[in-house]
Design an enzyme around this catalytic site. Sequence first.
Site, mmCIF file in Angstrom:
data_model
loop_
_atom_site.group_PDB
_atom_site.id
_atom_site.type_symbol
_atom_site.label_atom_id
_atom_site.label_comp_id
_atom_site.label_asym_id
_atom_site.label_seq_id
_atom_site.Cartn_x
_atom_site.Cartn_y
_atom_site.Cartn_z
ATOM 1 N N ASP A 7 -11.918 -75.379 -1.087
ATOM 2 C CA ASP A 7 -10.776 -76.300 -1.173
ATOM 3 C C ASP A 7 -11.220 -77.730 -0.887
ATOM 4 O OD1 ASP A 7 -8.156 -77.066 -1.592
ATOM 5 O OD2 ASP A 7 -7.457 -76.502 0.412
ATOM 6 N N MET A 8 -12.311 -78.147 -1.532
ATOM 7 C CA MET A 8 -12.796 -79.514 -1.319
ATOM 8 C C MET A 8 -11.974 -80.472 -2.161
ATOM 9 S SD MET A 8 -16.904 -79.160 -0.790
ATOM 10 C CE MET A 8 -16.989 -80.774 -0.016
#
Length: 370
Positions: free
Chosen positions: A216-217
């Site tokens: 979830d960057m």
Amino acid sequence: MSIKKESKPNLSLSQVTEITARLFGLTVSSIRPLPSYDDQNFHVMCVNAGEFVLKVMNSSDSENIKLLELQTHSMNFLQQNGLPSQTALCSVAGEMMTLEEIDCGYGLQKYLVRLLTYLPGTPVAKITCTPQILYELGKTAAMLNQVLLRMEHENLRVLQRENFIWSLSCVPMINDYLSVMDGDPMQLIVRGVIDQYQKRVVPKLPSFRKCINHGDMNDHNILVQQDGPSRYKISGILDFGDMSSGYFVFELAIAIMYMMIESLYPLEVGGPVIAGFESVVPLNSDEKDSLYLLVLSRFSQSLVYARSAVLQQPENEEYLMTTAKKGNRHLQLLWEKGKEEVEKVWFGGAANISMLIADSKPLPQTLKPK
């Protein structure tokens, strides 16, 4: 995917003050709520101690203690290995995680509480991204994956999250929620993406290099600080709730997708992110060939799952749809441009950036296409 409304914590500021004092022996001087998808986060200033983030997990995820222990361990491991990750502080009882029984309006439920270090910086979503910071972000994503491969922990197996809807291994699961798109012409594009994923990506999965993904960057989970007149450095990596076993190319696809969201030139984002990533982990031929569809798959996940989450949390619609609103347009753009044209921009841009880096020449100040 959003959890049920009654599972999300809803602590008052007075409850936060009491918990911070009782669990961590700190006196709160100010509290500021922070945005969150399923949990509750607070920026807390403490007398003679500085600032922290108090994170209260939803009651559903709080049941998965082994996974949360591993996420907490991973954050500390990354920080120890030179990556700017938040770390958890020990309570007065010497614990980095505490289960608290709290009534948030739905009866007593157990919520896992952690006090995390507060990292300085501005979310990437709030700056104009230059090729330089996008290169650094791609490089950081690859380094994070490499570092986590060296991590040892007795509960590593919990990262084999079967049927985890946010994993790019589980793209066909979008079909189970696709009815939320009924009547929307974008549904046809999402169906096309799923079909192409099954035909063109699934057969190549065995040749992808395995790793542990942050997963979830996004542009709100990466913090940056200025590092000179026109340069930035990455100062924080937040939110490890979507960690899972995966592949290097998954992390790259997710990074490209999220960096497109706020960009004035979304198609040009891929080049510098790829160049940065490949400076650490060069892609093999099957990974390169799958990247386009993996980016489209992540856009599809975001669009469909956000729509579904709003049905459960209509009061949180503005936050839940943050990515999906603009992602809708970007998904359509990528689909209409087609794989060949998009790859030409992405890999051509990556080659140009890599050449400038190799020759120690300055990178362009903007992403504007020629």
